[in-house]
Design a protein around this motif. Structure first.
Motif, PDB file in Angstrom:
ATOM      1  N   TYR A   3      -4.461  -3.317  11.117  1.00 44.29           N
ATOM      2  CA  TYR A   3      -5.180  -3.415   9.845  1.00 44.29           C
ATOM      3  C   TYR A   3      -4.234  -3.788   8.703  1.00 44.29           C
ATOM      4  N   LEU A   4      -3.050  -3.240   8.724  1.00 42.54           N
ATOM      5  CA  LEU A   4      -2.070  -3.535   7.690  1.00 42.54           C
ATOM      6  C   LEU A   4      -1.664  -5.008   7.731  1.00 42.54           C
ATOM      7  N   LEU A   5      -1.429  -5.534   8.938  1.00 42.23           N
ATOM      8  CA  LEU A   5      -1.075  -6.947   9.072  1.00 42.23           C
ATOM      9  C   LEU A   5      -2.227  -7.848   8.642  1.00 42.23           C
ATOM     10  N   PHE A   7      -4.465  -7.137   6.411  1.00 39.73           N
ATOM     11  CA  PHE A   7      -4.520  -7.046   4.950  1.00 39.73           C
ATOM     12  C   PHE A   7      -3.410  -7.866   4.307  1.00 39.73           C
ATOM     13  N   ILE A   8      -2.209  -7.768   4.833  1.00 43.21           N
ATOM     14  CA  ILE A   8      -1.066  -8.471   4.240  1.00 43.21           C
ATOM     15  C   ILE A   8      -1.225  -9.979   4.381  1.00 43.21           C
ATOM     16  N   ILE A   9      -1.573 -10.456   5.569  1.00 44.82           N
ATOM     17  CA  ILE A   9      -1.672 -11.896   5.783  1.00 44.82           C
ATOM     18  C   ILE A   9      -2.886 -12.472   5.054  1.00 44.82           C
ATOM     19  N   GLY A  11      -4.284 -11.186   2.417  1.00 44.07           N
ATOM     20  CA  GLY A  11      -3.950 -11.084   1.002  1.00 44.07           C
ATOM     21  C   GLY A  11      -2.966 -12.154   0.572  1.00 44.07           C
ATOM     22  N   ALA A  12      -2.015 -12.477   1.433  1.00 42.47           N
ATOM     23  CA  ALA A  12      -1.049 -13.529   1.109  1.00 42.47           C
ATOM     24  C   ALA A  12      -1.748 -14.878   0.950  1.00 42.47           C
ATOM     25  N   VAL A  15      -3.342 -14.765  -2.419  1.00 45.64           N
ATOM     26  CA  VAL A  15      -2.338 -14.856  -3.479  1.00 45.64           C
ATOM     27  C   VAL A  15      -1.896 -16.309  -3.659  1.00 45.64           C
ATOM     28  N   ALA A  55      -2.730 -11.377  12.914  1.00 45.29           N
ATOM     29  CA  ALA A  55      -3.484 -10.865  11.767  1.00 45.29           C
ATOM     30  C   ALA A  55      -4.954 -10.613  12.042  1.00 45.29           C
ATOM     31  N   GLY A  58      -7.748 -10.974   9.221  1.00 49.65           N
ATOM     32  CA  GLY A  58      -7.025 -11.361   8.020  1.00 49.65           C
ATOM     33  C   GLY A  58      -6.710 -12.846   7.995  1.00 49.65           C
TER      34      GLY A  58
END
Length: 117
Positions: A3-5, A7-9, A11-12, A15, A55, A58
Motif C-alpha cells: 500500500y505504501l509503494l 501511494f508513493i508511486i 502520488g509521484a 506530483v 506499485a 498506484g
C-alpha cells in the motif's frame, strides 16, 4: 508495504503532473495525452509492467496505466488476429473501464445538475 509503494508511486505521478501544470504553459489536456503516451512507451520497452508489479493500483489507476493497458491490448490482439488487431485490441482491452466511466458519468449527470458560469 504494498500500500505504501502504491501511494508513493501514484502520488509521484500526480506530483509530476502538478509540477507540469504549475511550471509550464502546457494545458491539462496536453499533459493527460502525454501521460497516456508515456504509458504506451514505457509498456512497449518493458518498464511499465515492472512498475505495475511494484506499485499495483498506484501505477494502474493513473493515465499512464490506461496507456499501458491499451498498448498491451493492441500487442495481444495483433499477435492473435494480425493487422486488424491494431484497430480492435486497444478498445477491447480497455472496454470495461471505458464503459464504467461512461455509465458513472451518465448517472452523475442525472443526479447533479451543473450551472452555467
Amino acid at each position: 508495504m504494498k500500500y505504501l509503494l502504491a501511494f508513493i508511486i501514484g502520488g509521484a505521478l500526480c506530483v509530476i503532473a502538478q509540477i507540469l501544470l504549475d511550471k509550464t504553459k502546457l494545458s491539462p489536456a496536453r499533459i493527460l495525452v502525454g501521460y497516456v503516451v508515456a504509458g504506451v512507451f514505457l509498456g512497449a520497452i518493458g518498464i511499465y509492467p515492472r512498475i505495475l508489479e511494484l506499485a499495483g493500483a498506484g501505477a494502474a489507476t493513473p493515465l499512464t496505466g490506461f496507456g499501458n493497458l491499451i498498448a498491451e491490448g493492441v500487442r495481444k490482439a495483433v499477435d492473435r488476429d494480425g493487422l486488424i488487431g491494431a484497430l480492435t485490441g486497444g478498445l477491447s482491452a480497455a472496454s470495461a473501464g471505458i464503459a464504467a466511466a461512461l455509465c458513472f458519468g451518465f448517472i452523475a449527470s442525472i443526479i447533479f445538475h451543473g450551472k452555467n458560469k
